[in-house]
Design a protein around this motif. Structure first.
Motif, mmCIF file in Angstrom:
data_model
loop_
_atom_site.group_PDB
_atom_site.id
_atom_site.type_symbol
_atom_site.label_atom_id
_atom_site.label_comp_id
_atom_site.label_asym_id
_atom_site.label_seq_id
_atom_site.Cartn_x
_atom_site.Cartn_y
_atom_site.Cartn_z
ATOM 1 N N VAL A 29 0.853 -1.188 0.000
ATOM 2 C CA VAL A 29 0.000 0.000 0.000
ATOM 3 C C VAL A 29 0.886 1.235 0.000
ATOM 4 C CG1 VAL A 29 -1.816 1.261 1.228
ATOM 5 C CG2 VAL A 29 -1.777 -1.252 1.284
ATOM 6 N N ARG A 30 0.639 2.153 -0.933
ATOM 7 C CA ARG A 30 1.542 3.290 -1.093
ATOM 8 C C ARG A 30 1.018 4.596 -0.487
ATOM 9 N NH1 ARG A 30 4.351 -0.545 -2.334
ATOM 10 N NH2 ARG A 30 5.755 -0.649 -4.128
ATOM 11 N N GLN A 31 -0.229 4.616 -0.011
ATOM 12 C CA GLN A 31 -0.756 5.798 0.671
ATOM 13 C C GLN A 31 -0.598 5.600 2.177
ATOM 14 O OE1 GLN A 31 -4.277 7.768 -1.888
ATOM 15 N NE2 GLN A 31 -4.942 5.927 -0.827
ATOM 16 N N ILE A 32 0.234 6.408 2.815
ATOM 17 C CA ILE A 32 0.493 6.318 4.247
ATOM 18 C C ILE A 32 -0.019 7.600 4.908
ATOM 19 C CG2 ILE A 32 2.235 5.903 6.020
ATOM 20 C CD1 ILE A 32 2.194 3.719 3.855
ATOM 21 N N VAL A 33 -0.773 7.459 5.987
ATOM 22 C CA VAL A 33 -1.292 8.627 6.705
ATOM 23 C C VAL A 33 -0.844 8.548 8.159
ATOM 24 C CG1 VAL A 33 -3.310 10.007 7.290
ATOM 25 C CG2 VAL A 33 -3.340 8.596 5.211
ATOM 26 N N ILE A 34 -0.149 9.587 8.628
ATOM 27 C CA ILE A 34 0.274 9.677 10.029
ATOM 28 C C ILE A 34 -0.561 10.751 10.697
ATOM 29 C CG2 ILE A 34 2.185 10.074 11.612
ATOM 30 C CD1 ILE A 34 4.099 9.182 9.437
ATOM 31 N N ARG A 48 -8.622 14.659 1.503
ATOM 32 C CA ARG A 48 -8.983 14.317 0.123
ATOM 33 C C ARG A 48 -8.495 15.401 -0.836
ATOM 34 N NH1 ARG A 48 -14.859 11.438 -0.342
ATOM 35 N NH2 ARG A 48 -14.082 11.308 -2.475
ATOM 36 N N ALA A 49 -8.654 16.657 -0.431
ATOM 37 C CA ALA A 49 -8.181 17.763 -1.269
ATOM 38 C C ALA A 49 -6.660 17.727 -1.426
ATOM 39 C CB ALA A 49 -8.624 19.096 -0.671
ATOM 40 N N ALA A 50 -5.972 17.176 -0.419
ATOM 41 C CA ALA A 50 -4.510 17.077 -0.480
ATOM 42 C C ALA A 50 -4.043 15.941 -1.376
ATOM 43 C CB ALA A 50 -3.951 16.896 0.927
ATOM 44 N N GLY A 51 -4.978 15.066 -1.792
ATOM 45 C CA GLY A 51 -4.613 14.020 -2.744
ATOM 46 C C GLY A 51 -4.922 12.602 -2.349
ATOM 47 N N LEU A 52 -5.333 12.349 -1.112
ATOM 48 C CA LEU A 52 -5.638 10.971 -0.718
ATOM 49 C C LEU A 52 -6.801 10.440 -1.547
ATOM 50 C CD1 LEU A 52 -4.885 8.831 1.664
ATOM 51 C CD2 LEU A 52 -7.168 9.444 2.472
ATOM 52 N N ASP A 53 -6.645 9.243 -2.091
ATOM 53 C CA ASP A 53 -7.692 8.613 -2.894
ATOM 54 C C ASP A 53 -8.369 7.536 -2.050
ATOM 55 O OD1 ASP A 53 -9.318 7.338 -4.692
ATOM 56 O OD2 ASP A 53 -7.788 7.108 -6.248
ATOM 57 N N PRO A 54 -9.598 7.780 -1.580
ATOM 58 C CA PRO A 54 -10.270 6.797 -0.727
ATOM 59 C C PRO A 54 -10.686 5.532 -1.472
ATOM 60 C CG PRO A 54 -11.736 8.633 -1.184
ATOM 61 C CD PRO A 54 -10.400 9.001 -1.758
ATOM 62 N N ALA A 55 -10.550 5.531 -2.785
ATOM 63 C CA ALA A 55 -10.863 4.321 -3.550
ATOM 64 C C ALA A 55 -9.699 3.337 -3.518
ATOM 65 C CB ALA A 55 -11.200 4.681 -4.995
ATOM 66 N N LEU A 56 -8.536 3.789 -3.059
ATOM 67 C CA LEU A 56 -7.351 2.933 -2.945
ATOM 68 C C LEU A 56 -7.059 2.661 -1.474
ATOM 69 C CD1 LEU A 56 -5.006 4.698 -5.537
ATOM 70 C CD2 LEU A 56 -6.391 2.632 -5.886
ATOM 71 N N LEU A 68 -12.651 6.679 5.008
ATOM 72 C CA LEU A 68 -11.707 6.949 3.930
ATOM 73 C C LEU A 68 -10.891 5.721 3.521
ATOM 74 C CD1 LEU A 68 -10.271 10.408 5.071
ATOM 75 C CD2 LEU A 68 -11.823 9.979 3.150
ATOM 76 N N SER A 69 -11.216 4.569 4.088
ATOM 77 C CA SER A 69 -10.382 3.378 3.899
ATOM 78 C C SER A 69 -11.030 2.362 2.980
ATOM 79 C CB SER A 69 -10.095 2.724 5.265
ATOM 80 O OG SER A 69 -9.362 3.596 6.084
ATOM 81 N N ALA A 70 -10.379 2.093 1.858
ATOM 82 C CA ALA A 70 -10.828 1.054 0.942
ATOM 83 C C ALA A 70 -10.440 -0.318 1.506
ATOM 84 C CB ALA A 70 -10.182 1.248 -0.421
ATOM 85 N N PRO A 71 -11.088 -1.393 1.039
ATOM 86 C CA PRO A 71 -10.649 -2.739 1.437
ATOM 87 C C PRO A 71 -9.157 -2.918 1.157
ATOM 88 C CG PRO A 71 -12.754 -2.857 0.309
ATOM 89 C CD PRO A 71 -12.289 -1.427 0.186
ATOM 90 N N GLY A 72 -8.472 -3.598 2.082
ATOM 91 C CA GLY A 72 -7.032 -3.766 1.981
ATOM 92 C C GLY A 72 -6.255 -2.737 2.771
ATOM 93 N N SER A 73 -6.969 -1.764 3.343
ATOM 94 C CA SER A 73 -6.299 -0.747 4.166
ATOM 95 C C SER A 73 -5.797 -1.358 5.470
ATOM 96 C CB SER A 73 -7.254 0.410 4.469
ATOM 97 O OG SER A 73 -7.564 1.145 3.298
ATOM 98 N N VAL A 74 -4.792 -0.714 6.049
ATOM 99 C CA VAL A 74 -4.171 -1.161 7.294
ATOM 100 C C VAL A 74 -4.241 -0.020 8.305
ATOM 101 C CG1 VAL A 74 -2.019 -1.924 8.383
ATOM 102 C CG2 VAL A 74 -2.617 -2.725 6.077
ATOM 103 N N LEU A 75 -4.616 -0.348 9.534
ATOM 104 C CA LEU A 75 -4.712 0.638 10.606
ATOM 105 C C LEU A 75 -3.833 0.192 11.764
ATOM 106 C CD1 LEU A 75 -5.924 3.052 12.106
ATOM 107 C CD2 LEU A 75 -7.994 1.700 12.510
ATOM 108 N N LEU A 76 -2.876 1.046 12.121
ATOM 109 C CA LEU A 76 -1.913 0.762 13.190
ATOM 110 C C LEU A 76 -2.155 1.755 14.319
ATOM 111 C CD1 LEU A 76 1.232 0.574 10.862
ATOM 112 C CD2 LEU A 76 -0.215 -1.343 11.568
ATOM 113 N N TYR A 77 -2.343 1.259 15.549
ATOM 114 C CA TYR A 77 -2.567 2.183 16.664
ATOM 115 C C TYR A 77 -2.123 1.568 17.975
ATOM 116 C CZ TYR A 77 -7.050 -0.463 17.137
ATOM 117 O OH TYR A 77 -8.017 -1.448 17.267
#
Length: 273
Positions: free
Chosen positions: A80-85, A146-154, A182-191
């Motif tokens: 997965v290439r979209q990382i959100v901190i 989303r305006a910054a570029g995150l694609d919720p379909a990925l 905002l998370s499509a299937p295959g997303s990963v959540l770390l907490y």
């Protein structure tokens, strides 16, 4: 800016100072060449005070947490290439981790925090496409990312590190719902989560009083941390922090099996949608 925001921002400087200290060790668990700069005088002051009050043990949780999430992020980024901190603070992972080609790291935090970090790291080049998003996480920030570029379909990888204890239960639920939206299937959540038993333990009382006195009280803990994501349909793997802590030779007590109740714990959770 209110006192709570200042105090929580100060914890980011303290964490940077702890990472800088770890980087100086011969047996370091990670290297953060930017942490000393990001900590600044204020971070070093807070770190010195913590060492004087609690000794080296006070740094262990942060050091173990950093190494654990470094490894988890890089593993998830292979797919997965979209990382959100979220609440990125003085985190320098965009600059220090060997991200795969094409990785985009979104850093969300208050605008003044991101601006301060940009000034401190002026002239440095991230090892990915870094996208700072100045927001208050208490507000509805979905449109901003989303305006910054995150694609919720990925699929995306989300990191919520060292944040949840500062939120009340309602805010924790809202945060997870927004991530899920905002998370499509295959997303990963770390907490990571402070256990309720730990939060209520007698030996934690001095630390909790200190945090509250400084304007950053710890409000949330749970001993069912997987439920936070599972209720939204994610699968979750829960790890007691003591397990990697002992594996890294950076812990102060033996790891107790997870099926033993009533043990004060902190938790790492890796969830997949």
């Amino acid at each position: 800016m209110d006192r709570n925001h200042v105090a929580v921002a100060d914890t980011g400087l303290l964490v940077a100072a702890m990472r800088a200290h770890e980087t100086t060790r011969e047996d370091r668990l990670f290297s953060d060449p930017f942490a000393q700069r990001l900590a600044g005088d204020r971070g070093r002051e807070l770190f010195a005070a913590g060492l004087a009050a609690s000794g080296e043990q006070s740094t262990m949780q942060i050091v173990v947490r950093t190494r654990f999430w470094d490894e988890a992020l890089l593993q998830a980024a292979q797919e997965v290439r979209q990382i959100v901190i979220l609440a990125a603070g003085m985190d320098a992972r965009a600059y220090r981790l060997p991200w795969p080609d094409g990785t985009v790291v979104y850093e969300l935090d208050q605008p003044h925090v991101l601006s301060a970090k940009a000034d401190l790291l002026a002239g440095e080049h991230p090892l990915c496409q870094r996208v700072p998003v100045g927001v208050d996480l208490a507000d509805d920030w979905l449109a901003a990312i989303r305006a910054a570029g995150l694609d919720p379909a990925l699929p995306s990888v989300w990191l919520i590190e060292g944040l949840l204890q500062y939120l009340d239960e309602g805010a924790v639920g809202t945060l997870f719902e927004r991530v899920d939206a905002l998370s499509a299937p295959g997303s990963v959540l770390l907490y990571d989560v402070v256990g309720k038993t730990l939060l209520e333990s007698e030996f934690m009382a001095p630390l909790l009083k200190s945090m509250a006195d400084n304007g950053a009280p710890w409000l949330f803990g749970t001993d069912d941390p997987g439920r936070l994501s599972q209720r939204l349909g994610w699968s979750a793997t829960v790890t007691d922090i003591a397990e990697p802590g002992n594996r890294y030779n950076r812990w102060y007590a033996p790891s107790v099996p997870m099926d033993v109740p009533g043990v004060p714990r902190g938790y790492f959770v890796e969830a997949t949608k």
